[in-house]
Design a protein around this motif. Structure first.
Motif, PDB file in Angstrom:
ATOM      1  N   PRO A   1      -0.091 -11.696  14.803  1.00  0.00           N
ATOM      2  CA  PRO A   1      -0.325 -10.438  15.509  1.00  0.00           C
ATOM      3  C   PRO A   1      -1.035  -9.404  14.642  1.00  0.00           C
ATOM      4  CG  PRO A   1       2.015 -10.714  14.994  1.00  0.00           C
ATOM      5  CD  PRO A   1       1.339 -11.997  14.640  1.00  0.00           C
ATOM      6  N   SER A   2      -1.611  -8.426  15.279  1.00  0.00           N
ATOM      7  CA  SER A   2      -2.296  -7.348  14.589  1.00  0.00           C
ATOM      8  C   SER A   2      -1.352  -6.682  13.585  1.00  0.00           C
ATOM      9  CB  SER A   2      -2.766  -6.338  15.637  1.00  0.00           C
ATOM     10  OG  SER A   2      -3.419  -5.290  14.996  1.00  0.00           O
ATOM     11  N   GLY A   3      -1.857  -6.447  12.369  1.00  0.00           N
ATOM     12  CA  GLY A   3      -1.063  -5.745  11.361  1.00  0.00           C
ATOM     13  C   GLY A   3      -0.155  -6.647  10.541  1.00  0.00           C
ATOM     14  N   CYS A   4      -0.218  -7.968  10.745  1.00  0.00           N
ATOM     15  CA  CYS A   4       0.709  -8.862  10.034  1.00  0.00           C
ATOM     16  C   CYS A   4       0.214  -9.221   8.630  1.00  0.00           C
ATOM     17  CB  CYS A   4       0.972 -10.127  10.842  1.00  0.00           C
ATOM     18  SG  CYS A   4      -0.428 -11.244  10.919  1.00  0.00           S
ATOM     19  N   GLY A   5      -1.008  -8.797   8.275  1.00  0.00           N
ATOM     20  CA  GLY A   5      -1.483  -9.020   6.909  1.00  0.00           C
ATOM     21  C   GLY A   5      -2.613 -10.026   6.769  1.00  0.00           C
ATOM     22  N   LYS A   6      -3.201 -10.429   7.882  1.00  0.00           N
ATOM     23  CA  LYS A   6      -4.260 -11.455   7.837  1.00  0.00           C
ATOM     24  C   LYS A   6      -5.458 -11.000   7.007  1.00  0.00           C
ATOM     25  CE  LYS A   6      -4.775 -11.481  12.343  1.00  0.00           C
ATOM     26  NZ  LYS A   6      -3.833 -10.383  12.675  1.00  0.00           N
ATOM     27  N   SER A   7      -5.955  -9.801   7.307  1.00  0.00           N
ATOM     28  CA  SER A   7      -7.138  -9.319   6.576  1.00  0.00           C
ATOM     29  C   SER A   7      -6.811  -9.068   5.113  1.00  0.00           C
ATOM     30  CB  SER A   7      -7.678  -8.032   7.216  1.00  0.00           C
ATOM     31  OG  SER A   7      -8.161  -8.300   8.516  1.00  0.00           O
ATOM     32  N   THR A   8      -5.613  -8.571   4.852  1.00  0.00           N
ATOM     33  CA  THR A   8      -5.190  -8.347   3.457  1.00  0.00           C
ATOM     34  C   THR A   8      -5.206  -9.667   2.690  1.00  0.00           C
ATOM     35  OG1 THR A   8      -3.800  -6.513   4.179  1.00  0.00           O
ATOM     36  CG2 THR A   8      -3.315  -7.451   2.016  1.00  0.00           C
TER      37      THR A   8
ATOM     38  N   THR B   1       3.812   0.563   2.550  1.00  0.00           N
ATOM     39  CA  THR B   1       3.705  -0.533   3.516  1.00  0.00           C
ATOM     40  C   THR B   1       3.556  -1.829   2.744  1.00  0.00           C
ATOM     41  OG1 THR B   1       2.422   0.955   4.923  1.00  0.00           O
ATOM     42  CG2 THR B   1       2.405  -1.383   5.510  1.00  0.00           C
TER      43      THR B   1
ATOM     44  N   ALA C   1       2.188  -5.256   3.019  1.00  0.00           N
ATOM     45  CA  ALA C   1       1.308  -6.029   3.897  1.00  0.00           C
ATOM     46  C   ALA C   1       1.509  -7.531   3.705  1.00  0.00           C
ATOM     47  CB  ALA C   1      -0.148  -5.655   3.646  1.00  0.00           C
TER      48      ALA C   1
ATOM     49  N   PHE D   1       0.870  -1.176   0.000  1.00  0.00           N
ATOM     50  CA  PHE D   1       0.000   0.000   0.000  1.00  0.00           C
ATOM     51  C   PHE D   1       0.906   1.225   0.000  1.00  0.00           C
ATOM     52  CE2 PHE D   1      -2.484  -3.270   2.237  1.00  0.00           C
ATOM     53  CZ  PHE D   1      -3.655  -3.232   1.511  1.00  0.00           C
TER      54      PHE D   1
HETATM   55  N1  LIG Z   1      -6.029   0.013   2.631  1.00  0.00           N
HETATM   56  C1  LIG Z   1      -4.827   0.112   3.221  1.00  0.00           C
HETATM   57  N2  LIG Z   1      -4.050   1.193   3.029  1.00  0.00           N
HETATM   58  C2  LIG Z   1      -2.835   1.301   3.617  1.00  0.00           C
HETATM   59  N3  LIG Z   1      -2.306   0.371   4.432  1.00  0.00           N
HETATM   60  C3  LIG Z   1      -3.035  -0.732   4.668  1.00  0.00           C
HETATM   61  C4  LIG Z   1      -4.344  -0.921   4.091  1.00  0.00           C
HETATM   62  N4  LIG Z   1      -4.822  -2.119   4.510  1.00  0.00           N
HETATM   63  C5  LIG Z   1      -3.878  -2.645   5.315  1.00  0.00           C
HETATM   64  N5  LIG Z   1      -2.807  -1.823   5.415  1.00  0.00           N
HETATM   65  C6  LIG Z   1      -1.574  -2.087   6.177  1.00  0.00           C
HETATM   66  O1  LIG Z   1      -1.121  -3.388   5.851  1.00  0.00           O
HETATM   67  C7  LIG Z   1      -0.679  -4.064   7.019  1.00  0.00           C
HETATM   68  C8  LIG Z   1      -1.507  -5.333   7.234  1.00  0.00           C
HETATM   69  O2  LIG Z   1      -2.845  -4.978   7.565  1.00  0.00           O
HETATM   70  P1  LIG Z   1      -3.982  -6.060   7.835  1.00  0.00           P
HETATM   71  O3  LIG Z   1      -3.983  -7.030   6.729  1.00  0.00           O
HETATM   72  O4  LIG Z   1      -5.246  -5.317   8.086  1.00  0.00           O
HETATM   73  O5  LIG Z   1      -3.455  -6.762   9.168  1.00  0.00           O
HETATM   74  P2  LIG Z   1      -4.204  -7.732  10.203  1.00  0.00           P
HETATM   75  O6  LIG Z   1      -5.535  -8.102   9.634  1.00  0.00           O
HETATM   76  O7  LIG Z   1      -3.284  -8.895  10.363  1.00  0.00           O
HETATM   77  O8  LIG Z   1      -4.325  -6.966  11.475  1.00  0.00           O
HETATM   78  C9  LIG Z   1      -0.790  -3.065   8.162  1.00  0.00           C
HETATM   79  O9  LIG Z   1       0.445  -2.428   8.319  1.00  0.00           O
HETATM   80  C10 LIG Z   1      -1.828  -2.094   7.657  1.00  0.00           C
HETATM   81  O10 LIG Z   1      -1.658  -0.836   8.237  1.00  0.00           O
END
Ligand SMILES: Nc1ncnc2c1ncn2[C@@H]1O[C@H](COP(=O)(O)OP(=O)(O)O)[C@@H](O)[C@H]1O
Ligand SMILES: [Mg+2]
Length: 234
Positions: A39-46, A18, A20, A11
């Motif tokens: 952990p939070s922010g490791c890319g799970k949702s992405t 960043t 992800a 991103f």
């Molecule tokens: N739409 C976006 N724009 C910018 N950065 C993003 C976006 N979505 C996720 N990120 C970044 O990508 C990384 C992984 O995010 P995310 O997949 O949401 O993590 P998790 O679900 O594991 O908590 C984080 O550093 C987050 O800030």
């Protein structure tokens, strides 16, 4: 069922980039149940969003049911989602202009299910998740846990063959958390392929396999059937 090859996702906002996901390769077989922890922010949702075609990787290739969807148009991806995928999001994404019943029925409307069958299936799903008594309320009138159950009912009412769930039990008390896990597990037993993000080791152990992500990379992939009885650990 899902196959990702060297998928990366970055991103950029202004000058800051960043990463992800970094070269993630993953194969999920038909009928498999995979949990993802980290952990939070490791890319799970992405990762989950890419598996569900809601987001595209910056690089790498991606297959759903032997179709390389990496270069599909948005319209074609929407069709793949509508036909095959049920999402349970971390944020509920419920529509507050609609009642609980209408929210649950919405997924069936997209599939052009007739009114009578919609009413019946939505009613059963609302019963199953303990929200039938709130059928005519707006989502904003419900507690967080109830809203999550509406979101689960809406995702599962179409009996999708691929289910993607992002912390589906995150906002639930343990009783309703177990309900949701039991329902997901029974859908998996009936043949649905399931990928679920969770912070709960107990809920992760419902899956046949647990993948751990760290800083955008897959660190370990653990077969849960070989460890004695992880569900009793907590
Ligand atoms: N739409 C976006 N724009 C910018 N950065 C993003 C976006 N979505 C996720 N990120 C970044 O990508 C990384 C992984 O995010 P995310 O997949 O949401 O993590 P998790 O679900 O594991 O908590 C984080 O550093 C987050 O800030
Ligand atoms: Mg997340």
């Amino acid at each position: 069922m899902f196959r990702a090859e060297k998928i990366s996702r970055s991103f950029r906002s202004g000058t800051v980039e960043t990463t992800a996901l970094r070269d993630v390769s993953l194969k999920v077989n038909p009928g498999e149940f995979v949990s993802i922890m980290g952990p939070s922010g490791c890319g799970k949702s992405t990762l989950l969003n890419i598996l569900g075609t809601l987001d595209r990787p910056t690089s790498g290739d991606f297959w759903i049911k032997d179709e390389n969807v990496s270069r599909y148009s948005e319209a074609k991806l929407a069709e793949v989602r509508r036909r095959h995928i049920g999402f349970v999001f971390q944020s509920f994404n419920l529509i507050d202009q609609l009642t609980v019943r209408e929210n649950v029925e919405l997924a069936l409307r997209y599939r052009k299910t007739g009114a009578q069958e919609r009413r019946l299936k939505a009613g059963l799903a609302m019963e199953r998740f303990g929200i039938a008594h709130r059928a005519d309320h707006r989502p904003s009138q419900l507690s967080g846990g109830q809203q999550q159950r509406v979101a689960v009912a809406r995702a599962l009412v179409t009996e999708p063959d691929l289910i993607l769930a992002d912390e589906p039990t995150g906002n639930l008390d343990s009783h309703h958390g177990e309900d949701v896990m039991g329902a997901l597990k029974s859908l998996n037993d009936e043949g649905a392929t399931l990928v679920m993000v969770t912070h709960s080791p107990a809920h992760a152990s419902y899956a046949g396999r647990t993948i751990r992500l760290f800083d955008g990379e897959i660190m370990t992939s653990q077969d849960n059937s070989v460890s004695q009885s992880p569900r009793e650990e907590n």
